[in-house]
Design a protein around this motif. Sequence first.
Motif, mmCIF file in Angstrom:
data_model
loop_
_atom_site.group_PDB
_atom_site.id
_atom_site.type_symbol
_atom_site.label_atom_id
_atom_site.label_comp_id
_atom_site.label_asym_id
_atom_site.label_seq_id
_atom_site.Cartn_x
_atom_site.Cartn_y
_atom_site.Cartn_z
ATOM 1 N N PHE A 158 -0.285 5.888 -8.445
ATOM 2 C CA PHE A 158 -1.267 6.816 -7.874
ATOM 3 C C PHE A 158 -2.488 6.805 -8.779
ATOM 4 C CE2 PHE A 158 2.562 8.296 -5.870
ATOM 5 C CZ PHE A 158 2.147 8.765 -4.638
ATOM 6 N N MET A 159 -3.642 6.608 -8.166
ATOM 7 C CA MET A 159 -4.837 6.504 -8.975
ATOM 8 C C MET A 159 -5.861 7.561 -8.586
ATOM 9 S SD MET A 159 -6.757 3.284 -9.960
ATOM 10 C CE MET A 159 -8.466 3.264 -10.121
ATOM 11 N N GLY A 160 -6.236 8.385 -9.562
ATOM 12 C CA GLY A 160 -7.210 9.439 -9.321
ATOM 13 C C GLY A 160 -8.590 9.074 -9.832
ATOM 14 N N GLU A 161 -9.380 10.123 -10.086
ATOM 15 C CA GLU A 161 -10.794 9.933 -10.431
ATOM 16 C C GLU A 161 -10.995 9.878 -11.953
ATOM 17 O OE1 GLU A 161 -13.389 12.481 -8.117
ATOM 18 O OE2 GLU A 161 -14.525 12.969 -9.910
ATOM 19 N N ILE A 198 0.933 7.153 -12.879
ATOM 20 C CA ILE A 198 -0.273 7.894 -12.504
ATOM 21 C C ILE A 198 -1.388 7.554 -13.486
ATOM 22 C CG2 ILE A 198 -1.237 10.195 -12.104
ATOM 23 C CD1 ILE A 198 1.564 11.186 -11.493
ATOM 24 N N LEU A 199 -2.516 7.163 -12.953
ATOM 25 C CA LEU A 199 -3.653 6.807 -13.805
ATOM 26 C C LEU A 199 -4.951 7.214 -13.117
ATOM 27 C CD1 LEU A 199 -4.214 2.926 -13.692
ATOM 28 C CD2 LEU A 199 -2.933 4.174 -11.998
ATOM 29 N N ASN A 200 -6.030 7.098 -13.834
ATOM 30 C CA ASN A 200 -7.343 7.448 -13.293
ATOM 31 C C ASN A 200 -8.303 6.272 -13.407
ATOM 32 O OD1 ASN A 200 -7.290 10.303 -12.499
ATOM 33 N ND2 ASN A 200 -6.774 10.658 -14.649
ATOM 34 N N ALA A 201 -9.351 6.310 -12.570
ATOM 35 C CA ALA A 201 -10.387 5.269 -12.662
ATOM 36 C C ALA A 201 -11.132 5.383 -13.983
ATOM 37 C CB ALA A 201 -11.356 5.408 -11.492
ATOM 38 N N PHE A 223 -9.947 -1.813 -18.012
ATOM 39 C CA PHE A 223 -8.731 -1.142 -18.492
ATOM 40 C C PHE A 223 -7.765 -0.921 -17.323
ATOM 41 C CE2 PHE A 223 -11.676 0.769 -21.836
ATOM 42 C CZ PHE A 223 -11.240 -0.083 -22.832
ATOM 43 N N VAL A 224 -8.347 -0.451 -16.221
ATOM 44 C CA VAL A 224 -7.530 -0.192 -15.029
ATOM 45 C C VAL A 224 -6.896 -1.495 -14.545
ATOM 46 C CG1 VAL A 224 -7.640 0.520 -12.602
ATOM 47 C CG2 VAL A 224 -8.918 1.797 -14.336
ATOM 48 N N GLU A 225 -7.712 -2.557 -14.498
ATOM 49 C CA GLU A 225 -7.189 -3.835 -14.007
ATOM 50 C C GLU A 225 -6.065 -4.337 -14.909
ATOM 51 O OE1 GLU A 225 -11.113 -5.428 -11.589
ATOM 52 O OE2 GLU A 225 -10.622 -6.378 -13.496
#
Length: 301
Positions: A158-161, A198-201, A223-225
């Motif tokens: 799940f990816m948030g802001e 769970i992570l964020n952009a 980092f996200v990638e």
Amino acid sequence: MDRSNVENALVQVLENFQRCGITRFGSLPAGEVPAETLAAVSQLTTTTANPKPASASPNVARRSAAVSELAATTPEAAAVSATQATGATNGLRASDRLPSNGLGAEPWSLPVLSLEQRQTRFDELSGQVRNCRLCSSIVSYRQQTVFGAGPLNPRVCFMGEAPGADEDRTGLPFVGKAGQLLTKIITAMQLSRDEVYILNALKCRPPQNRTPMNEEIDHCRHFVESQLDTLRPEFIVCLGAVAVRCILRSELPIGRLRGQFYQYRGARVVVTYHPSYLLRNESAKKHVWEDMKMLMAELGS
Ligand code: URA
């Protein structure tokens, strides 16, 4: 089945073994795999896709409460079948097609890593995140960075802001009000927070929780990638517009994008509303529940 399909199938089997805690898999040259093995591989891939039985969910009562909270305000949501939801186009016109980010058809850029290798990589990566000072207007304002949380072999991310005040204080994603609602959504899906990543952009809290700028999303994207390349989830849920900007590089509104799957490297992407938006717009809960049911159908739950 050509060679790359064989390799993909074997990689999936290996990942499913890892999800079951088996970290070693004999090396089998893909070119020499006989037809019967391929058939078995595809069967195994299907049957092991959901190694944890639904009954593993510990608190059935909590789940029913969460489902009623999402669906009770939305009686029609319960009636929407996953197939209907999958077929929804939300008025997406040909001219609205997502700009190709060039990643849709690409496989993951890292080989499958063992859980130990994933941990090592995340230790390095989170150190880099902590030392990052690229966003000048954010860096002096943050208390700490928020890398992400969850198992290293999740089926769903799940990816948030971006972190808010509670996350900035604790260093953990989605622990405030929006996080409590996200937990309910996850519970309603017959999953627990321990099973999803769970992570964020963005890894830092923007001043006054303002919306992240595109330049800041660009700074954090690698980092996200890298996180996603390491985790190789089957599904990524983009919660809100900033996650969509990061992963799909689209500026289209969520209402246009939701209701179908997109591709990001080896994962299928679901787009839905951010829990903070749901706190302000109760009526959007039914749409999130439809989107989650579309995903649950694919997860086999
Ligand atoms: N909102 C987000 O997008 N992420 C968090 O971690 C908390 C609130």
